[in-house]
Design a protein around this motif. Structure first.
Motif, mmCIF file in Angstrom:
data_model
loop_
_atom_site.group_PDB
_atom_site.id
_atom_site.type_symbol
_atom_site.label_atom_id
_atom_site.label_comp_id
_atom_site.label_asym_id
_atom_site.label_seq_id
_atom_site.Cartn_x
_atom_site.Cartn_y
_atom_site.Cartn_z
ATOM 1 N N GLU A 88 0.836 -1.201 0.000
ATOM 2 C CA GLU A 88 0.000 0.000 0.000
ATOM 3 C C GLU A 88 0.870 1.250 0.000
ATOM 4 O O GLU A 88 0.562 2.253 -0.665
ATOM 5 C CB GLU A 88 -0.907 -0.021 1.238
ATOM 6 N N ALA A 89 1.998 1.175 0.749
ATOM 7 C CA ALA A 89 2.900 2.324 0.858
ATOM 8 C C ALA A 89 3.517 2.698 -0.491
ATOM 9 O O ALA A 89 3.562 3.872 -0.862
ATOM 10 C CB ALA A 89 3.996 2.028 1.870
ATOM 11 N N VAL A 90 4.009 1.691 -1.241
ATOM 12 C CA VAL A 90 4.667 2.007 -2.523
ATOM 13 C C VAL A 90 3.673 2.484 -3.565
ATOM 14 O O VAL A 90 4.054 3.143 -4.544
ATOM 15 C CB VAL A 90 5.483 0.798 -3.044
ATOM 16 N N ARG A 91 2.395 2.154 -3.360
ATOM 17 C CA ARG A 91 1.371 2.727 -4.263
ATOM 18 C C ARG A 91 1.074 4.176 -3.876
ATOM 19 O O ARG A 91 0.896 5.033 -4.736
ATOM 20 C CB ARG A 91 0.089 1.896 -4.197
ATOM 21 N N ALA A 92 1.046 4.443 -2.565
ATOM 22 C CA ALA A 92 0.739 5.799 -2.092
ATOM 23 C C ALA A 92 1.932 6.735 -2.232
ATOM 24 O O ALA A 92 1.778 7.926 -2.532
ATOM 25 C CB ALA A 92 0.292 5.748 -0.636
ATOM 26 N N VAL A 93 3.133 6.199 -1.999
ATOM 27 C CA VAL A 93 4.355 7.024 -2.057
ATOM 28 C C VAL A 93 5.358 6.338 -2.988
ATOM 29 O O VAL A 93 6.297 5.676 -2.520
ATOM 30 C CB VAL A 93 4.970 7.206 -0.647
ATOM 31 N N PRO A 94 5.188 6.442 -4.291
ATOM 32 C CA PRO A 94 6.087 5.741 -5.230
ATOM 33 C C PRO A 94 7.425 6.473 -5.403
ATOM 34 O O PRO A 94 7.666 7.139 -6.403
ATOM 35 C CB PRO A 94 5.282 5.735 -6.536
ATOM 36 N N THR A 95 8.295 6.348 -4.389
ATOM 37 C CA THR A 95 9.606 7.008 -4.442
ATOM 38 C C THR A 95 10.707 5.985 -4.184
ATOM 39 O O THR A 95 10.451 4.891 -3.687
ATOM 40 C CB THR A 95 9.713 8.116 -3.378
ATOM 41 N N GLU A 96 11.954 6.369 -4.492
ATOM 42 C CA GLU A 96 13.100 5.492 -4.254
ATOM 43 C C GLU A 96 13.262 5.181 -2.765
ATOM 44 O O GLU A 96 13.578 4.050 -2.389
ATOM 45 C CB GLU A 96 14.378 6.141 -4.796
ATOM 46 N N ASP A 97 13.026 6.181 -1.914
ATOM 47 C CA ASP A 97 13.176 5.980 -0.470
ATOM 48 C C ASP A 97 12.153 4.985 0.071
ATOM 49 O O ASP A 97 12.453 4.192 0.969
ATOM 50 C CB ASP A 97 13.044 7.312 0.275
ATOM 51 N N MET A 98 10.924 5.040 -0.485
ATOM 52 C CA MET A 98 9.890 4.112 -0.035
ATOM 53 C C MET A 98 10.234 2.684 -0.432
ATOM 54 O O MET A 98 10.105 1.742 0.361
ATOM 55 C CB MET A 98 8.538 4.530 -0.633
ATOM 56 N N TRP A 99 10.706 2.496 -1.665
ATOM 57 C CA TRP A 99 11.124 1.165 -2.106
ATOM 58 C C TRP A 99 12.343 0.688 -1.310
ATOM 59 O O TRP A 99 12.486 -0.506 -1.033
ATOM 60 C CB TRP A 99 11.434 1.177 -3.609
ATOM 61 N N LYS A 100 13.194 1.635 -0.941
ATOM 62 C CA LYS A 100 14.368 1.285 -0.129
ATOM 63 C C LYS A 100 13.930 0.674 1.203
ATOM 64 O O LYS A 100 14.483 -0.340 1.655
ATOM 65 C CB LYS A 100 15.227 2.539 0.116
ATOM 66 N N CYS A 101 12.923 1.292 1.849
ATOM 67 C CA CYS A 101 12.415 0.758 3.121
ATOM 68 C C CYS A 101 11.860 -0.647 2.934
ATOM 69 O O CYS A 101 12.115 -1.544 3.754
ATOM 70 C CB CYS A 101 11.319 1.677 3.671
ATOM 71 N N TYR A 102 11.096 -0.841 1.850
ATOM 72 C CA TYR A 102 10.469 -2.140 1.579
ATOM 73 C C TYR A 102 11.537 -3.213 1.329
ATOM 74 O O TYR A 102 11.500 -4.309 1.906
ATOM 75 C CB TYR A 102 9.537 -1.995 0.371
ATOM 76 N N ILE A 103 12.505 -2.891 0.489
ATOM 77 C CA ILE A 103 13.557 -3.861 0.146
ATOM 78 C C ILE A 103 14.417 -4.172 1.370
ATOM 79 O O ILE A 103 14.791 -5.333 1.607
ATOM 80 C CB ILE A 103 14.423 -3.322 -1.013
ATOM 81 N N THR A 104 14.735 -3.149 2.162
ATOM 82 C CA THR A 104 15.531 -3.363 3.378
ATOM 83 C C THR A 104 14.825 -4.333 4.317
ATOM 84 O O THR A 104 15.445 -5.238 4.892
ATOM 85 C CB THR A 104 15.791 -2.025 4.095
#
Length: 587
Positions: free
Chosen positions: A305-321
């Motif tokens: 839901e987060a990467v859909r709401a905030v599609p940024t590199e930092d958001m994907w970084k949190c998810y991947i981490t």
């Protein structure tokens, strides 16, 4: 000094040497034009002397007359520090050195003065206030003094998150300390008389006040999360944690924080904690695995839901981490491990397709793909990353390492493309990788030609490393005669390095008929380049003349004279001290 000799810690000869050295250092700090380096050298000498006295005392078991010996040296060091910090007030490192010295030698009274003077001159540095307050709290055991320092610091820095965090931590530590004291008194059944502990302080009310004050001044999710993580370290802060959590949740729902990746990261990770807080009875291994799988899937759903709401590199970084942390976590369940792997690869792929995968993550993704034997996908990703980050040496290295590992036919073509795309400055890692690959794959002639090409293509500074590698490879593959020809040829193309010459000297030593004539040639060549900066090189030359069967010890005098003429600055003194050790057989 007389006491040192009288009690047998130092000999008369050593005392004279100390006196001579100390006098020379004292003269330097009495000049009109003072130099900071002279003070530092003098202070370091005195500290070394203190350390030596400490070792001598331990060796002979003598512990008396410390007031007459160590105390006078300590006072002199403090005096030197005071003069230096008075002259160069802006040098924070000098102040910190004085602080470190006071802590090492337990000069508490002096340290209190140093902190007071330092903070008066550098009130604009929050980290210094924190350091002083921690010392008062942890060493002096004075929470009141620490509190006063934090309050003074907040007058200068009313919106500094770090100050509030440490002040918050200090009050919780104080509350925990009082709780332990009260418990100890109750267990001992001691009558405290009129003295009583405040329940508000015991429950962390001071920390709550600090947090509320900070929350009005400092906006942003990271601060609230950092304070919450501090509160979790103490077992009596459940109500405080709840208040911070509620305030944080309110903030996260506000529009100004809806696009903050840290908010989403926290909300997702909370799903793991919520699961672990639920009390459960007897559970089997399979039930634990199932529960953990469900928790991680709930986390993943929040991140999706987060990467859909905030599609940024930092958001994907949190998810991947998060995915990598869970994947690297040890588990005996193959099923859980497989699900974590599949989730991680899927998230990498989604971020890549969205063009929002950070460069730093590509390497970890490629390693996972290779571990899973997804070779074609690894090659595809490696090619894609070089297209996206064309100028990055690291990405080309990743692609080339994948191709080399898979033994692909297009390695040479990829090297050519990489060198063409990347600017000449910074290509050294690529050339090193290329020649190392060529050494194990191509013919000697091709590798030799590649080394020569690398010398022309790299910048002068980078070519130094290639020359060292070329010399080493030539000796391993072409023998002594060829390496001599290459060495002579490379010497004509500056710049060179000391290690380049040392490598050739080492090669000569390894020969059965090691000739001093050749060693002299190499040393002379090296000294022409580095004679003014390499004191060790001169000493090695002298040692060679003394130890080699064909050496001429009578040459040592002239080498010493030349060294004294060529060396610059403090290197002369360094050379003299080492030469003295060499003469006495201690080097």
């Amino acid at each position: 000094l007389q006491q040192l000799e009288r009690v047998g810690l130092f000999t008369h000869k050593e005392i004279k040497a100390v006196l001579r050295k100390a006098s020379a250092l004292e003269y330097k700090i009495q000049r009109r034009a003072l130099r900071k380096e002279d003070f530092i050298t003098y202070i370091q000498y005195e500290i070394n002397l203190l350390e030596l006295i400490k070792k001598r005392r331990a060796r002979i078991g003598y512990s008396f007359k410390k007031d007459e010996i160590e105390h006078s040296i300590l006072q002199r060091v403090h005096s030197l520090f005071n003069r230096a910090t008075g002259k160069w007030k802006d040098d924070v490192q000098l102040w910190l050195s004085h602080v470190a010295f006071c802590k090492q030698w337990n000069s508490k009274h002096q340290l209190s003065k140093v902190f007071s003077s330092m903070l008066a001159i550098h009130p604009n540095k929050p980290e210094l206030w924190i350091m002083a307050a921690k010392w008062e709290m942890e060493t002096q055991l004075s929470s009141e003094s620490a509190r006063r320092l934090f309050l003074r610091a907040l007058r200068f820095h009313p919106e500094c998150p770090k100050l509030y965090q440490e002040y918050f931590r200090m009050e919780l530590m104080h509350a925990e300390k009082q709780r332990k004291e009260k418990k100890a008194f109750e267990q001992a059944k001691m009558d405290l008389g009129e003295f009583s502990y405040s329940e508000e302080i015991l429950n962390g009310e001071m920390a709550r006040i600090i947090y509320r004050d900070a929350a009005q001044k400092i906006k942003g999710v990271p601060f609230h999360l950092s304070v919450l993580s501090i509160a979790k370290l103490f077992d009596f802060t459940q109500d405080l944690q709840k208040e911070i959590l509620e305030r944080h949740t309110v903030f996260s729902l506000q529009a100004q924080y809806a696009d903050d990746p840290l908010t989403w990261d926290y909300m997702a990770r909370r799903e793991l904690e919520l699961g672990s807080l639920q009390s459960t009875g007897h559970t089997t291994k399979q039930m634990k695995v199932s529960e953990m799988t469900q928790r991680e899937e709930r986390c993943s759903a929040v991140f999706e839901e987060a990467v859909r709401a905030v599609p940024t590199e930092d958001m994907w970084k949190c998810y991947i981490t998060f995915c990598l942390e869970r994947y690297n976590r040890k588990t005996n369940s193959e099923e859980l491990k497989q699900k974590r792997l599949e989730r991680t690869l899927s998230v990498f792929n989604k971020a890549y397709e969205s063009n929002l995968l950070l460069e730093a993550f590509y390497k970890q993704w490629l390693q996972l793909l290779l571990e899973c034997s997804l070779f074609e996908k690894a090659v595809e990703v490696a090619e894609a990353v070089t297209k996206r980050f064309t100028q990055s040496v690291e990405t080309w290295q990743m692609r080339l390492q994948v191709l080399i590992q898979l033994k692909r036919d297009d390695v040479t073509q990829c090297f050519e493309e990489a060198i063409k795309r990347v600017k000449s400055k910074g290509t050294l890692p690529l050339w090193i990788l290329w020649v190392e690959w060529s050494e194990g794959t191509n013919s000697k002639e091709d590798t030799d030609a590649l080394y020569q090409r690398s010398l022309r293509a790299t910048t002068p500074a980078e070519s130094v490393t290639m020359k060292e590698k070329y010399l080493d490879w030539t000796y391993r593959n072409g023998g002594y005669k060829k390496v001599k020809r290459v060495f002579t040829s490379l010497c004509e193309n500056r710049p060179l390095s000391v290690d380049f010459f040392r490598k050739m000297i080492q090669i000569e030593r390894e020969q059965e008929s090691c000739k001093m004539l050749h060693l002299r040639e190499y040393y002379e060549r090296a000294l022409r380049e580095f004679g003014s900066t390499g004191s060790d090189l001169w000493l090695e030359y002298i040692k060679e003349e003394l130890s080699h069967p064909q050496g001429k010890p009578e040459n040592c005098g002239s080498i010493h004279w030349r060294a004294m003429k060529m060396l610059q600055g403090d290197l002369v003194e360094d050379f003299i001290s080492k030469y003295t050790l060499l003469q006495t057989g201690h080097l």
